[in-house]
Write an enzyme that holds these catalytic residues in place. Sequence first.
Site, PDB file in Angstrom:
ATOM      1  N   GLY A 224       0.836  -1.196   0.000  1.00 40.78           N
ATOM      2  CA  GLY A 224       0.000   0.000   0.000  1.00 40.78           C
ATOM      3  C   GLY A 224       0.865   1.236   0.000  1.00 40.78           C
ATOM      4  N   GLU A 246       5.516  -3.475   0.914  1.00 40.16           N
ATOM      5  CA  GLU A 246       5.732  -3.051  -0.474  1.00 40.16           C
ATOM      6  C   GLU A 246       4.939  -1.770  -0.660  1.00 40.16           C
ATOM      7  OE1 GLU A 246       7.806  -3.982  -2.572  1.00 40.16           O
ATOM      8  OE2 GLU A 246       8.413  -5.901  -1.727  1.00 40.16           O
ATOM      9  N   CYS A 280       2.169   0.471  -8.867  1.00 41.75           N
ATOM     10  CA  CYS A 280       3.300   0.962  -8.071  1.00 41.75           C
ATOM     11  C   CYS A 280       4.559   1.016  -8.917  1.00 41.75           C
ATOM     12  CB  CYS A 280       3.503   0.055  -6.871  1.00 41.75           C
ATOM     13  SG  CYS A 280       3.575  -1.672  -7.330  1.00 41.75           S
ATOM     14  N   GLN A 327      -9.168   9.532  -5.671  1.00 45.07           N
ATOM     15  CA  GLN A 327      -7.942   9.378  -6.456  1.00 45.07           C
ATOM     16  C   GLN A 327      -7.963  10.300  -7.678  1.00 45.07           C
ATOM     17  OE1 GLN A 327      -5.152   7.290  -5.675  1.00 45.07           O
ATOM     18  NE2 GLN A 327      -4.266   8.553  -7.294  1.00 45.07           N
TER      19      GLN A 327
HETATM   20  P1  NAD Z   1      -3.346   2.373   1.384  1.00 46.48           P
HETATM   21  O1  NAD Z   1      -2.065   2.471   2.164  1.00 46.48           O
HETATM   22  O2  NAD Z   1      -4.327   3.469   1.532  1.00 46.48           O
HETATM   23  O3  NAD Z   1      -4.127   1.043   1.794  1.00 46.48           O
HETATM   24  C1  NAD Z   1      -3.529  -0.227   1.684  1.00 46.48           C
HETATM   25  C2  NAD Z   1      -4.220  -1.168   2.640  1.00 46.48           C
HETATM   26  O4  NAD Z   1      -3.936  -0.748   3.989  1.00 46.48           O
HETATM   27  C3  NAD Z   1      -5.741  -1.200   2.514  1.00 46.48           C
HETATM   28  O5  NAD Z   1      -6.207  -2.514   2.704  1.00 46.48           O
HETATM   29  C4  NAD Z   1      -6.176  -0.305   3.656  1.00 46.48           C
HETATM   30  O6  NAD Z   1      -7.492  -0.573   4.093  1.00 46.48           O
HETATM   31  C5  NAD Z   1      -5.161  -0.657   4.709  1.00 46.48           C
HETATM   32  N1  NAD Z   1      -5.008   0.337   5.778  1.00 46.48           N
HETATM   33  C6  NAD Z   1      -5.407   1.621   5.787  1.00 46.48           C
HETATM   34  N2  NAD Z   1      -5.079   2.197   6.961  1.00 46.48           N
HETATM   35  C7  NAD Z   1      -4.449   1.264   7.691  1.00 46.48           C
HETATM   36  C8  NAD Z   1      -3.844   1.250   8.983  1.00 46.48           C
HETATM   37  N3  NAD Z   1      -3.823   2.327   9.773  1.00 46.48           N
HETATM   38  N4  NAD Z   1      -3.263   0.118   9.412  1.00 46.48           N
HETATM   39  C9  NAD Z   1      -3.250  -0.975   8.627  1.00 46.48           C
HETATM   40  N5  NAD Z   1      -3.809  -1.036   7.412  1.00 46.48           N
HETATM   41  C10 NAD Z   1      -4.399   0.080   6.945  1.00 46.48           C
HETATM   42  O7  NAD Z   1      -2.940   2.148  -0.148  1.00 46.48           O
HETATM   43  P2  NAD Z   1      -3.921   2.045  -1.412  1.00 46.48           P
HETATM   44  O8  NAD Z   1      -4.427   3.429  -1.712  1.00 46.48           O
HETATM   45  O9  NAD Z   1      -4.892   0.944  -1.224  1.00 46.48           O
HETATM   46  O10 NAD Z   1      -2.914   1.584  -2.562  1.00 46.48           O
HETATM   47  C11 NAD Z   1      -2.142   2.469  -3.296  1.00 46.48           C
HETATM   48  C12 NAD Z   1      -0.699   2.445  -2.821  1.00 46.48           C
HETATM   49  O11 NAD Z   1      -0.214   1.115  -2.855  1.00 46.48           O
HETATM   50  C13 NAD Z   1       0.221   3.246  -3.711  1.00 46.48           C
HETATM   51  O12 NAD Z   1       1.111   3.988  -2.924  1.00 46.48           O
HETATM   52  C14 NAD Z   1       1.000   2.174  -4.471  1.00 46.48           C
HETATM   53  O13 NAD Z   1       2.264   2.564  -4.915  1.00 46.48           O
HETATM   54  C15 NAD Z   1       1.068   1.083  -3.462  1.00 46.48           C
HETATM   55  N6  NAD Z   1       1.301  -0.218  -4.099  1.00 46.48           N
HETATM   56  C16 NAD Z   1       2.525  -0.798  -3.949  1.00 46.48           C
HETATM   57  C17 NAD Z   1       2.806  -2.003  -4.551  1.00 46.48           C
HETATM   58  C18 NAD Z   1       4.148  -2.661  -4.382  1.00 46.48           C
HETATM   59  O14 NAD Z   1       4.217  -3.875  -4.521  1.00 46.48           O
HETATM   60  N7  NAD Z   1       5.200  -1.918  -4.081  1.00 46.48           N
HETATM   61  C19 NAD Z   1       1.818  -2.645  -5.308  1.00 46.48           C
HETATM   62  C20 NAD Z   1       0.579  -2.034  -5.439  1.00 46.48           C
HETATM   63  C21 NAD Z   1       0.330  -0.821  -4.820  1.00 46.48           C
END
Ligand code: NAD
Length: 476
Positions: A224, A246, A280, A327
């Site tokens: 995330g 990641e 990502c 977004q």
């Molecule tokens: P996000 O961080 O908002 O959410 C990711 C997950 O974390 C969701 O399931 C969300 O509900 C959960 N979450 C939210 N708050 C939390 C907390 N306080 N504690 C624990 N979990 C919590 O990210 P997103 O908007 O869903 O995804 C986009 C991001 O993900 C972008 O920054 C992207 O680059 C990244 N991403 C990285 C990869 C990689 O492999 N490097 C792959 C895909 C996406």
Amino acid sequence: MEFPNFIGGNWEQTSDSVANVNPSDVSDILGHAAQAPLQHVERAIDAANTAAPVWAASTPQQRFDVLDFVGSEILARKEELGTLLSREEGKTLAEGIGEAARAGQIFKFFAGEALRQRGDRLASVRPGVEVDVTRSPVGVVGLITPWNFPIAIPAWKVAPALAFGNAVILKPAALVPGCAHAIAEILSRSGLPEGVFNLVMGKGSEVGPALIDSPKVNAISFTGSVGTGKGIAAACGLRLKKVQLEMGGKNPMVVLDDADLDIAVDTCLNGAFFSTGQRCTASSRFVVTEGIYQRFVASLSEKTAALRVGNALDAATQMGPVVDARQLQQNLDYVDIARSEGGTVSGGQRLNGATEGFYMAPALVTETVNAMRINREEVFGPVASVIRVKDYDEALMVANDTEFGLSSGICTTSLKYASHFKANAQAGMVMVNLPTAGVDYHVPFGGSKGSSFGSREQGSYACEFYTTVKTAYTLP
Ligand code: NAD
């Protein structure tokens, strides 16, 4: 349709639910997803703890059979699951079906990993003593996933977790409950003992901390955003809990004077705008040397403007909508920021589709320098900028001048520069004449610097996170 949680082998509705909205057509509601209160999270954790020793004692054949069943079914249903994915996340149908197929391949790969046992029997330095080095499951793992790869990312966490004998609690992103539910439904018929796999949908800010703070969850794998990831790393560090993160990227694609122009333009177009730039590993900075700059910008601008943006389910669409209103606003704000910093923007405006959705034109920003915010912060949408540089040395310096380090690419016909770039690009993945996004499933995936933390995902390297090493000494 309802998307209930799956806890201890039972499907569970909750009194609260959240609508799953099609970003191509907001009048199309796919269904409603459960929103687990904390007591439900606790029950999932308890169910996983009860099941963990049972699954840890399972044979490699049992694990193979479960994962192979899931992989086969996903592959057989890839059109249906890909359509569901495109409907709830907005990537084109071809991309959705491709991602569903990828998830099936991942389960098949890890079915094989369950059989490929690891371990060493070694001679001791002490006479008569035997030494065994083996790997055991970590126990109960919490898997927290983002919305942009709604079936592949859950697959590349769930499959290795199960292959190496762990019990799982999956917390998918709120925007994409349909794919998570579909995986859970297949797993519910796979022969897994109850409680080994649990699906808990709910607020990230509530379910996440409940998993992270629980002493009964042994490890957390998260994909995330950087902000959320840093908070998780800190919380896990306090508890000495195994963690893998990641996160984001600001991935550069270097284009040198000697590049094949057509390959470079197609590589950049794909890397920046396919999947609506919501990867990502998407390229967001094109670092281009002077001799090819004008031709590159002219050709890429033309192809970018020609991309057909539309409903993800329309076969003619080349770029689907942005995932949601929040977004979309973030992307439009970054286009404004780029303009206010002195960039020249083509595209980047909100579009109207035949249906009401979150459409925008892909944006190409020229006349930028690497110090601008548009080149330092992750947008996570179809917005890419061009940075003009003098030569390869400056290109490498600019490419590496970022806090991120996920994927980095170069387009060149020079073996010398390609080899040097592979060795010196500060990124976990390096691409030569290939888009920064688009990876294989049988090799490690992950980044360096601010993009990743902990051991690699995917391929045989996944074993590192999902197992713990034990060294046993025996005097027979
Ligand atoms: P996000 O961080 O908002 O959410 C990711 C997950 O974390 C969701 O399931 C969300 O509900 C959960 N979450 C939210 N708050 C939390 C907390 N306080 N504690 C624990 N979990 C919590 O990210 P997103 O908007 O869903 O995804 C986009 C991001 O993900 C972008 O920054 C992207 O680059 C990244 N991403 C990285 C990869 C990689 O492999 N490097 C792959 C895909 C996406």
